[in-house]
Motif scaffolding. Structure first.
Motif, PDB file in Angstrom:
ATOM      1  N   LEU A  32       0.747  -6.308  12.323  1.00 30.58           N
ATOM      2  CA  LEU A  32       0.893  -5.876  10.933  1.00 30.58           C
ATOM      3  C   LEU A  32       0.304  -6.962  10.052  1.00 30.58           C
ATOM      4  CD1 LEU A  32       2.201  -4.252   8.523  1.00 30.58           C
ATOM      5  CD2 LEU A  32       4.249  -5.648   8.885  1.00 30.58           C
ATOM      6  N   ILE A  33      -0.557  -6.553   9.131  1.00 36.51           N
ATOM      7  CA  ILE A  33      -1.181  -7.510   8.204  1.00 36.51           C
ATOM      8  C   ILE A  33      -0.816  -7.076   6.789  1.00 36.51           C
ATOM      9  CG2 ILE A  33      -3.402  -8.352   7.321  1.00 36.51           C
ATOM     10  CD1 ILE A  33      -3.816  -6.856  10.559  1.00 36.51           C
ATOM     11  N   TYR A  34      -0.430  -8.018   5.940  1.00 32.08           N
ATOM     12  CA  TYR A  34      -0.258  -7.653   4.542  1.00 32.08           C
ATOM     13  C   TYR A  34      -0.737  -8.779   3.635  1.00 32.08           C
ATOM     14  CZ  TYR A  34       4.195 -10.275   4.732  1.00 32.08           C
ATOM     15  OH  TYR A  34       5.144 -11.252   4.899  1.00 32.08           O
ATOM     16  N   GLY A  35      -1.173  -8.371   2.460  1.00 32.81           N
ATOM     17  CA  GLY A  35      -1.619  -9.338   1.463  1.00 32.81           C
ATOM     18  C   GLY A  35      -0.984  -8.967   0.136  1.00 32.81           C
ATOM     19  N   PHE A  36      -0.773  -9.983  -0.708  1.00 29.85           N
ATOM     20  CA  PHE A  36      -0.185  -9.683  -2.016  1.00 29.85           C
ATOM     21  C   PHE A  36      -0.624 -10.722  -3.036  1.00 29.85           C
ATOM     22  CE2 PHE A  36       3.112 -13.019  -1.779  1.00 29.85           C
ATOM     23  CZ  PHE A  36       3.171 -13.253  -0.409  1.00 29.85           C
ATOM     24  N   GLY A  37      -0.675 -10.294  -4.286  1.00 31.45           N
ATOM     25  CA  GLY A  37      -1.052 -11.223  -5.341  1.00 31.45           C
ATOM     26  C   GLY A  37      -0.632 -10.694  -6.696  1.00 31.45           C
ATOM     27  N   LYS A  38      -0.025 -11.583  -7.480  1.00 26.47           N
ATOM     28  CA  LYS A  38       0.316 -11.252  -8.875  1.00 26.47           C
ATOM     29  C   LYS A  38      -0.407 -12.278  -9.731  1.00 26.47           C
ATOM     30  CE  LYS A  38       4.420 -10.190 -10.856  1.00 26.47           C
ATOM     31  NZ  LYS A  38       5.889 -10.225 -11.087  1.00 26.47           N
ATOM     32  N   SER A  39      -1.485 -11.852 -10.371  1.00 23.23           N
ATOM     33  CA  SER A  39      -2.256 -12.788 -11.203  1.00 23.23           C
ATOM     34  C   SER A  39      -1.816 -12.751 -12.651  1.00 23.23           C
ATOM     35  CB  SER A  39      -3.751 -12.435 -11.143  1.00 23.23           C
ATOM     36  OG  SER A  39      -4.213 -12.520  -9.827  1.00 23.23           O
TER      37      SER A  39
END
Lengths: 351, 148
Positions: free
Chosen positions: A105-112
């Motif tokens: 399982l791969i996940y990415g996240f970002g709150k700019s």
């Protein structure tokens, strides 16, 4: 090489400002959507790998909190890259190649949105020669744009076309942030942010997350009848010394193309992690994609979640192959200033 | 209600408080900047890197032969900022630029100001302007200006 396939991909709607939604709350829906679609749970996952940027949250080891979005008891095998989640996918691919896992399982996240992205990205640069000058990401991209324009590698008309097409293509992407169409007059009305790049040449500040599941050949068919195969994957990096690079080309991308033997492949579709308008015609020319439908999702110009947009290029290529009668797709992810570090992924449907 | 002095308190600064060593090559570069001199490193092929590189990206050799370059040079590329942001060091319109210093084969990222966008093009001659006080950092070069 063991054959490995993408069996699922999910993307959070890209938001201008996620507000009080924290990173865990952004990740959870996409992971659970994937699990529900495939009828599996965290127990079916051998290895979990995420990509994010602690600088965005402003605290060391901030990524650890992201794990609250998945079930970690009983204990899981887990890793993280301080990079776009495309590289978390690469690490997962290696893990499967080594025989340590069959599924990942791969996940990415970002709150700019909460910070000043331009200032934050400056802090990630070389701390001796570059960071103390506080160059913003747009100005660094603009240095390459000017070289490409000056050497006639691209034209300003192509930059305009990138912006207009991205918005027109956003209709294919239910998660796109920017969907309003523009024409040349609208484009020219915008002031320069860092000449030669105006506001519309740059990607929007975006919040979001994405997740993907990959599996070995044996496991892939347990999860889905329609796996999409990772036929080739390669990543290479240019010198960290910005001033010693030739910004008009990329020897490392050329080397990746040779390594993957891309020359004789007729691609049906491509998704490129081109964050600025000049990067699309540049890479299309470098990768011989002039006649290939590219960034049908709109690409980063209609939504650019930091640390996800590279994984999204792979995910959108996967979706294009799955939803159409396509055979070959090319995805590209990038990191660093002026397309410093690039990954190419060749995806293929079952012959 | 507990008295506020019973609460546990700890200071917190939102920052990455790392200290870095300049190392043997960059130390010489920064020491020289303190004396208003710009150095580069020279590889066995004769290629000069400034700011001083620790290794040659082509031959992969480690570099420690120092040579003086600049303070004049030519613009290899630039991006013009009409409205600087809060974090920028220069508050008037300025450019970030790649500048190939005289005697060097690679470029230095720095800033150019005291001119208009129309004054700049690839190949324009510029020269270093020094900060009033030096701290042995890259900002000892305050910015570059058009060569008179």
């Amino acid at each position: 090489m063991k054959r490995v396939a993408i069996v699922g991909y999910a993307q959070h709607p890209i938001l201008k400002n996620a507000g009080a939604l924290n990173e865990v709350e952004l990740i959870m829906p996409v992971v659970h959507q994937l699990f529900n679609d495939l009828g599996i749970s965290q127990k079916d996952i051998d290895f979990t790998c995420s990509g994010s940027c602690d600088y965005l949250q402003g605290a060391a080891f901030a990524f650890v909190e992201g794990l609250s979005a998945i079930q970690t008891n009983p204990p899981i095998k887990e890793s993280h890259v301080e990079m776009d989640a495309a590289w978390a996918m690469y690490e997962s691919m290696l893990k499967i190649q080594m025989g340590d896992a069959e599924t990942a399982l791969i996940y990415g996240f970002g709150k700019s949105s909460p910070g000043d992205l331009d200032a934050i990205i400056s802090l990630q640069m070389d701390p001796y020669y570059i960071s103390p000058l506080w160059p913003d990401r747009v100005s660094l991209a603009a240095l390459q744009a000017r070289v490409l324009l000056d050497q006639n590698v691209i034209t300003s008309e192509q930059m305009l076309a990138s912006v207009i097409e991205a918005r027109a293509n956003s209709k294919n992407n239910k998660n796109a942030l920017i969907t309003d169409l523009i024409d040349e007059a609208d484009y020219l009305k915008n002031e320069m942010v860092s000449s030669p790049l105006n506001k519309l040449d740059c990607p929007p500040i975006s919040d979001g997350s994405s997740a993907m599941i990959i599996a070995s050949e044996e496991k892939a068919y347990e999860f889905t009848d329609h796996p999409i195969w990772i036929e080739g994957i390669d990543h290479r990096i240019e010198s960290s010394n910005l001033g010693s690079r030739n910004l008009a080309t990329s020897d490392t991308l050329q080397a990746s193309m040779n390594q993957l033997n891309l020359k004789n492949i007729k691609f049906d579709v491509a998704e490129l992690h081109t964050q600025f308008s000049h990067e699309l015609p540049f890479l299309k020319s470098l990768l011989n994609l002039q006649d290939v439908p590219t960034n049908l999702s709109g690409g980063p110009l209609v939504g650019n979640v930091m640390m996800c947009a590279g994984l999204d290029a792979i995910g959108k290529t996967y979706e294009s192959l799955k939803d159409n009668q396509f055979t070959h797709g090319l995805a590209h992810a990038t990191s660093g200033p002026c397309l410093q570090h690039n990954m190419l992924v060749h995806l293929e449907t079952q012959k | 209600m507990s008295d506020s002095k019973d609460l546990l308190r700890a200071p917190f600064e939102l920052a990455y408080n790392y200290k870095r060593s300049n190392g043997p090559v960059m130390s010489k570069f920064f020491e020289a900047l303190g004396e208003q001199k710009i150095l580069g490193t020279k590889s066995s092929t004769g290629k000069v890197f400034s700011p001083a590189a620790e290794f040659d990206p082509d031959t992969h050799e480690s570099l420690n032969d120092m040579v003086e370059v600049g303070p004049g040079g030519s613009v290899e590329s630039f991006s013009w900022i009409e409205a600087p942001q809060n974090h920028h060091l220069i508050k008037e319109p300025f450019a970030f630029a790649l500048i190939k210093l005289d005697g060097a084969d690679s470029s230095m990222l720095h800033m150019i100001t005291d001119c208009n966008e129309a004054d700049l093009s690839i190949g324009t001659r510029v020269t270093a302007a020094w900060s009033e006080t030096t701290t042995k950092r890259i900002t000892d070069i305050k910015f570059f200006t058009l060569e008179k």
